[in-house]
Design a protein around this motif. Structure first.
Motif, PDB file in Angstrom:
ATOM      1  N   ALA A  45      15.212 -50.354  90.367  1.00 30.62           N
ATOM      2  CA  ALA A  45      16.214 -49.603  89.603  1.00 30.62           C
ATOM      3  C   ALA A  45      17.002 -50.540  88.691  1.00 30.62           C
ATOM      4  O   ALA A  45      17.240 -50.227  87.520  1.00 30.62           O
ATOM      5  N   GLN A  46      17.369 -51.696  89.218  1.00 22.57           N
ATOM      6  CA  GLN A  46      18.127 -52.652  88.408  1.00 22.57           C
ATOM      7  C   GLN A  46      17.288 -53.147  87.236  1.00 22.57           C
ATOM      8  O   GLN A  46      17.786 -53.253  86.107  1.00 22.57           O
ATOM      9  N   ALA A  47      16.008 -53.413  87.474  1.00 29.76           N
ATOM     10  CA  ALA A  47      15.119 -53.878  86.415  1.00 29.76           C
ATOM     11  C   ALA A  47      14.962 -52.830  85.314  1.00 29.76           C
ATOM     12  O   ALA A  47      14.745 -53.171  84.148  1.00 29.76           O
ATOM     13  N   LYS A  52      23.180 -49.138  83.785  1.00 30.34           N
ATOM     14  CA  LYS A  52      23.609 -48.485  82.542  1.00 30.34           C
ATOM     15  C   LYS A  52      23.221 -47.002  82.520  1.00 30.34           C
ATOM     16  O   LYS A  52      24.019 -46.151  82.121  1.00 30.34           O
ATOM     17  N   TYR A  53      22.003 -46.694  82.928  1.00 30.88           N
ATOM     18  CA  TYR A  53      21.471 -45.340  82.777  1.00 30.88           C
ATOM     19  C   TYR A  53      21.758 -44.403  83.949  1.00 30.88           C
ATOM     20  O   TYR A  53      21.728 -43.193  83.773  1.00 30.88           O
ATOM     21  N   ALA A  54      21.996 -44.959  85.107  1.00 33.98           N
ATOM     22  CA  ALA A  54      22.282 -44.143  86.289  1.00 33.98           C
ATOM     23  C   ALA A  54      23.281 -44.894  87.176  1.00 33.98           C
ATOM     24  O   ALA A  54      22.983 -45.225  88.327  1.00 33.98           O
ATOM     25  N   PRO A  55      24.459 -45.160  86.632  1.00 30.48           N
ATOM     26  CA  PRO A  55      25.407 -46.013  87.373  1.00 30.48           C
ATOM     27  C   PRO A  55      25.843 -45.428  88.709  1.00 30.48           C
ATOM     28  O   PRO A  55      25.960 -46.167  89.695  1.00 30.48           O
ATOM     29  N   TYR A  56      26.089 -44.130  88.768  1.00 29.68           N
ATOM     30  CA  TYR A  56      26.535 -43.534  90.025  1.00 29.68           C
ATOM     31  C   TYR A  56      25.487 -43.743  91.105  1.00 29.68           C
ATOM     32  O   TYR A  56      25.783 -44.220  92.200  1.00 29.68           O
ATOM     33  N   GLU A  57      24.254 -43.389  90.813  1.00 28.88           N
ATOM     34  CA  GLU A  57      23.177 -43.483  91.785  1.00 28.88           C
ATOM     35  C   GLU A  57      22.905 -44.938  92.173  1.00 28.88           C
ATOM     36  O   GLU A  57      22.699 -45.254  93.343  1.00 28.88           O
ATOM     37  N   ALA A  91      18.454 -44.969  95.303  1.00 26.84           N
ATOM     38  CA  ALA A  91      17.752 -45.920  94.437  1.00 26.84           C
ATOM     39  C   ALA A  91      16.597 -45.202  93.737  1.00 26.84           C
ATOM     40  O   ALA A  91      16.361 -45.423  92.542  1.00 26.84           O
ATOM     41  N   ASP A  92      15.904 -44.320  94.457  1.00 18.48           N
ATOM     42  CA  ASP A  92      14.835 -43.527  93.839  1.00 18.48           C
ATOM     43  C   ASP A  92      15.381 -42.637  92.726  1.00 18.48           C
ATOM     44  O   ASP A  92      14.767 -42.497  91.666  1.00 18.48           O
ATOM     45  N   LYS A  93      16.543 -42.029  92.976  1.00 17.41           N
ATOM     46  CA  LYS A  93      17.163 -41.199  91.936  1.00 17.41           C
ATOM     47  C   LYS A  93      17.530 -42.047  90.728  1.00 17.41           C
ATOM     48  O   LYS A  93      17.340 -41.620  89.578  1.00 17.41           O
ATOM     49  N   ALA A  94      18.041 -43.243  90.969  1.00 17.47           N
ATOM     50  CA  ALA A  94      18.396 -44.143  89.866  1.00 17.47           C
ATOM     51  C   ALA A  94      17.157 -44.550  89.080  1.00 17.47           C
ATOM     52  O   ALA A  94      17.191 -44.614  87.838  1.00 17.47           O
ATOM     53  N   ILE A  95      16.062 -44.778  89.774  1.00 18.41           N
ATOM     54  CA  ILE A  95      14.802 -45.122  89.100  1.00 18.41           C
ATOM     55  C   ILE A  95      14.352 -43.973  88.215  1.00 18.41           C
ATOM     56  O   ILE A  95      14.003 -44.170  87.048  1.00 18.41           O
ATOM     57  N   THR A  96      14.363 -42.770  88.759  1.00 14.22           N
ATOM     58  CA  THR A  96      13.937 -41.594  88.005  1.00 14.22           C
ATOM     59  C   THR A  96      14.791 -41.396  86.757  1.00 14.22           C
ATOM     60  O   THR A  96      14.264 -41.198  85.650  1.00 14.22           O
ATOM     61  N   LEU A  97      16.106 -41.459  86.920  1.00 14.06           N
ATOM     62  CA  LEU A  97      17.002 -41.271  85.772  1.00 14.06           C
ATOM     63  C   LEU A  97      16.837 -42.375  84.734  1.00 14.06           C
ATOM     64  O   LEU A  97      16.878 -42.112  83.524  1.00 14.06           O
ATOM     65  N   LYS A  99      14.079 -44.125  84.170  1.00 10.74           N
ATOM     66  CA  LYS A  99      12.800 -43.897  83.479  1.00 10.74           C
ATOM     67  C   LYS A  99      12.937 -42.777  82.455  1.00 10.74           C
ATOM     68  O   LYS A  99      12.400 -42.876  81.345  1.00 10.74           O
ATOM     69  N   GLN A 100      13.639 -41.714  82.826  1.00 10.30           N
ATOM     70  CA  GLN A 100      13.854 -40.609  81.894  1.00 10.30           C
ATOM     71  C   GLN A 100      14.645 -41.072  80.674  1.00 10.30           C
ATOM     72  O   GLN A 100      14.347 -40.663  79.547  1.00 10.30           O
ATOM     73  N   ALA A 101      15.616 -41.939  80.875  1.00  9.61           N
ATOM     74  CA  ALA A 101      16.399 -42.453  79.763  1.00  9.61           C
ATOM     75  C   ALA A 101      15.533 -43.293  78.840  1.00  9.61           C
ATOM     76  O   ALA A 101      15.669 -43.202  77.613  1.00  9.61           O
ATOM     77  N   HIS A 102      14.643 -44.079  79.414  1.00  7.34           N
ATOM     78  CA  HIS A 102      13.739 -44.903  78.601  1.00  7.34           C
ATOM     79  C   HIS A 102      12.757 -44.024  77.820  1.00  7.34           C
ATOM     80  O   HIS A 102      12.460 -44.314  76.653  1.00  7.34           O
ATOM     81  N   GLU A 103      12.263 -42.963  78.442  1.00 10.54           N
ATOM     82  CA  GLU A 103      11.341 -42.066  77.759  1.00 10.54           C
ATOM     83  C   GLU A 103      12.045 -41.356  76.606  1.00 10.54           C
ATOM     84  O   GLU A 103      11.464 -41.179  75.541  1.00 10.54           O
ATOM     85  N   GLY A 104      13.281 -40.955  76.826  1.00 13.74           N
ATOM     86  CA  GLY A 104      14.042 -40.292  75.768  1.00 13.74           C
ATOM     87  C   GLY A 104      14.366 -41.213  74.619  1.00 13.74           C
ATOM     88  O   GLY A 104      14.398 -40.803  73.458  1.00 13.74           O
ATOM     89  N   ALA A 105      14.573 -42.478  74.895  1.00 12.08           N
ATOM     90  CA  ALA A 105      14.900 -43.455  73.845  1.00 12.08           C
ATOM     91  C   ALA A 105      13.669 -43.789  73.007  1.00 12.08           C
ATOM     92  O   ALA A 105      13.799 -44.182  71.849  1.00 12.08           O
ATOM     93  N   GLY A 106      12.486 -43.580  73.541  1.00  8.96           N
ATOM     94  CA  GLY A 106      11.261 -43.906  72.831  1.00  8.96           C
ATOM     95  C   GLY A 106      10.820 -42.834  71.863  1.00  8.96           C
ATOM     96  O   GLY A 106       9.900 -43.017  71.093  1.00  8.96           O
ATOM     97  N   ARG A 107      11.475 -41.704  71.881  1.00  3.78           N
ATOM     98  CA  ARG A 107      11.055 -40.590  71.012  1.00  3.78           C
ATOM     99  C   ARG A 107      11.591 -40.713  69.632  1.00  3.78           C
ATOM    100  O   ARG A 107      12.513 -41.204  69.234  1.00  3.78           O
TER     101      ARG A 107
END
Length: 107
Positions: A45-47, A52-57, A91-97, A99-107
């Motif tokens: 998740a940190q990597a 930045k993208y899922a601070p709460y989780e 941590a899994d939720k943070a990973i998912t969020l 990844k979603q943020a990275h996918e959205g930034a690539g569009r």
């Protein structure tokens, strides 16, 4: 007859001692596996930038992992495992969020 009673009592004592030994060892082993898994997920998740993208989780997972380590340090493995499980879940939720943020930034 009395010899038989003493022998049975001795075996009960030995059995009880073995049960306590094996039971306490299992908790530590299960905790070690669970905490290691949670720590690995938190590093992932940190990597991915979860701070930045899922601070709460991310921070929720990090603090629960910290608490799991504290509980394990005093051999409270039941609570340690529970905290490590929660850390892993978040941590899994943070990973998912992340990844979603990275996918959205690539569009």
């Amino acid at each position: 007859m009395k010899t038989h009673g003493r022998r049975f009592s001795t075996w009960k004592t030995v059995g009880l001692a073995l049960a306590v030994t094996f039971t306490s060892g299992c908790g530590g082993t299960i905790y070690a596996f669970t905490a290691s898994s949670a720590e690995s997920r938190l590093e992932t998740a940190q990597a991915l930038g979860a701070e930045k993208y899922a601070p709460y989780e991310y921070y929720f997972a990090r603090e629960h992992l910290w608490k799991a380590k504290e509980e394990a340090a005093v051999a409270d493995y039941g609570d340690a495992i529970d905290f490590a499980d929660i850390a892993s879940e978040y941590a899994d939720k943070a990973i998912t969020l992340s990844k979603q943020a990275h996918e959205g930034a690539g569009r």
